[in-house]
Write an enzyme that holds these catalytic residues in place. Structure first.
Site, PDB file in Angstrom:
ATOM      1  CD  GLU A  35      -1.460  -2.400   1.819  1.00  0.00           C
ATOM      2  OE1 GLU A  35      -2.273  -3.294   2.044  1.00  0.00           O
ATOM      3  OE2 GLU A  35      -0.232  -2.529   2.050  1.00  0.00           O
ATOM      4  N   PRO A  84      12.463 -14.746   1.673  1.00  0.00           N
ATOM      5  CG  PRO A  84      13.271 -14.880   3.865  1.00  0.00           C
ATOM      6  CD  PRO A  84      13.702 -14.981   2.427  1.00  0.00           C
ATOM      7  NE  ARG A  85       5.111  -9.316   2.242  1.00  0.00           N
ATOM      8  CZ  ARG A  85       4.978  -8.280   1.422  1.00  0.00           C
ATOM      9  NH1 ARG A  85       5.765  -8.177   0.370  1.00  0.00           N
ATOM     10  NH2 ARG A  85       4.055  -7.369   1.638  1.00  0.00           N
ATOM     11  CD  GLU A 108      19.850  -6.674  -1.059  1.00  0.00           C
ATOM     12  OE1 GLU A 108      20.823  -5.931  -1.283  1.00  0.00           O
ATOM     13  OE2 GLU A 108      19.960  -7.877  -0.746  1.00  0.00           O
ATOM     14  CD  GLU A 117       6.769  -5.924  -5.704  1.00  0.00           C
ATOM     15  OE1 GLU A 117       6.499  -5.059  -4.865  1.00  0.00           O
ATOM     16  OE2 GLU A 117       7.222  -7.046  -5.394  1.00  0.00           O
TER      17      GLU A 117
END
Length: 456
Positions: free
Chosen positions: A72, A281-282, A330, A357
């Site tokens: 967001e 990983p998120r 990154e 993305e």
């Protein structure tokens, strides 16, 4: 026989209950925030902002934008740029609820806007915290992004006469059903927004049913975001380390997905022995534990696999099988070196992360079965041949092998994805024009400070 309550009570009772519950919980909030800070979920030095403290309102017009997390807040950047270009005196307050969003906003905010944009962590939805926040900042208008509906915050802003917009709005079927059980409360909250712009026609229809009568669909701001950045020295170093090896990226993964990725990696290595799999990983703080999990999953098939953690500063070597990219901000670097990318959150019932993305950076896209968070985007990508759907680890290995070994197929996918990502390039400017109608007109006084010049 008792008389049924007036319709207004249908909205008032749950709102009063929420207000009472949050007020009662307020004394416990410092302990809760401290525990979150210990887990890295809060900035220990900025906990006072969660109590609505720390206002530093600039002179002149101020637009407040709120987005819960990374997606967001990042989708707000092109909107801020569009508004800044047409309103030179306008300043911006951006609030978020996560530490990661705050860090990335600071990193990706254009230097030309740094002096006009301030960040604060959003106040908790406690009446006293909300009042302190609004009294300190006194925004001229507010923009809520996607689905941030906090009753105390919204009603307090409305009571102060702050014009509000809900943009890039989305409402899942589950959320719509939940709000539908409290129709009076929903009408009070969603009806408080003067401007409601939804991502899809389905979202707009749900919002109208909940009380946002003027809701209309213009598209998704995330279509218009800038490509994720990548520092050239770091990109060059990573490319040198990888060389000509095929690279599968698992981007923004969640717990429960990595086991399937490890299995797909093992299947792929049979066909592509020099494969490098990058797992990002998120939540980067999971890196060390994730590395141990992956090592145990792969040990039976390959012997102890060489795993490298990027957070330690290491680059992959020719013997590295799994590269755990447990660093923040990154993904722009990783998409640029990958030959194919699985979009995380889609192999489990999480709903998926943003596939655009990858689309903007020319990386072929693989999607698991769960893409409810980006249904419209995913459907367009799949329909145009810009992405491949995979059901499980075996299908992931098959699709990745297809893309990594067929350059023509990969180029066809990335070209189609780039066209879709570019479709909504003018949306931030269009949305900015609508938001400007909420702002008062300002003129610059001789001292350079803003002065109200009449209604906007």
């Amino acid at each position: 026989m008792s008389t049924p309550p007036e319709p207004g009570w249908c909205a008032a009772l749950p709102l009063l209950a929420w207000r009472a519950a949050t007020t009662a919980a307020a004394p416990l909030m410092p302990l809760w925030l401290t525990r979150r800070a210990r887990r890295g979920k809060e900035d220990p030095a900025r906990l006072r902002e969660r109590r609505g403290e720390g206002a530093d309102r600039p002179a002149g017009p101020l637009l407040w934008l709120h987005g819960a997390s990374v997606g967001e807040s990042q989708s707000a950047l092109p909107l801020i740029e569009a508004l800044a270009a047409t309103r030179p005196a306008l300043h911006f307050l951006v609030t978020t609820g996560t530490v990661t969003a705050a860090r990335l906003l600071e990193e990706r905010l254009p230097p030309s806007l740094a002096a006009r944009v301030q960040h604060r962590f959003a106040p908790l939805d406690v009446p006293g915290h909300v009042a302190r926040f609004l009294d300190g900042w006194r925004p001229d208008a507010a923009v809520f992004i996607e689905s941030e509906i906090w009753p105390n915050l919204i009603l307090a802003a409305a009571a102060r006469g702050v014009p509000m917009a809900l943009v890039n709005a989305r409402v899942s079927a589950r959320s719509a059903k939940g709000w539908g059980r409290m129709p009076g409360m929903a009408r009070r909250l969603f009806g408080a927004f003067r401007l409601v712009i939804a991502q899809t026609e389905l979202d707009a229809a749900r919002l109208r049913a909940l009380g946002a009568e003027s809701a209309r669909a213009w598209g998704n701001l995330k279509f218009a975001a800038r490509p994720l950045p990548a520092p050239e020295p770091a990109l060059a170093a990573l490319r040198r380390a990888i060389g000509a090896r095929p690279v599968l990226l698992a981007a923004s993964t969640h717990p429960g997905e990595e086991a399937q990725i490890a299995e797909a990696h093992g299947l792929l290595r049979a066909r592509l022995p020099d494969l490098l799999t990058i797992v990002a990983p998120r939540h980067p703080e999971r890196g060390p534990a994730l590395a141990r999990e992956l090592a145990s999953l792969l040990a039976a098939d390959e012997g102890p696999p060489p795993l490298v953690l990027r957070s330690g500063g290491a680059l992959p070597t020719p013997g590295t099988a799994i590269y755990v990219a447990d660093t923040l901000g990154e993904l722009g670097l990783l998409y640029r070196v990958a030959g194919a990318a699985l979009i995380g959150g889609s192999l489990i019932p999480h709903g998926g992360q943003n596939p655009l993305e990858a689309a903007r950076l020319g990386c072929p896209i693989l999607l698991g079965p769960h893409t409810a968070n980006f249904t419209a985007i995913a459907d367009r990508l799949l329909g145009a041949g810009a992405a491949l759907r995979v059901a499980d680890s075996a299908a992931l290995a098959e699709a990745a092998a297809l893309v990594l070994t067929d350059p023509l197929r990969a180029r066809s996918m990335t070209s189609a994805a780039a066209r879709i990502a570019a479709d909504a390039g003018a949306l931030p400017e269009r949305m900015a024009v609508a938001i400007e109608t909420l702002l008062p007109a300002f003129s610059l006084s001789p001292s350079g400070t803003g002065a109200a010049a009449g209604p906007g």
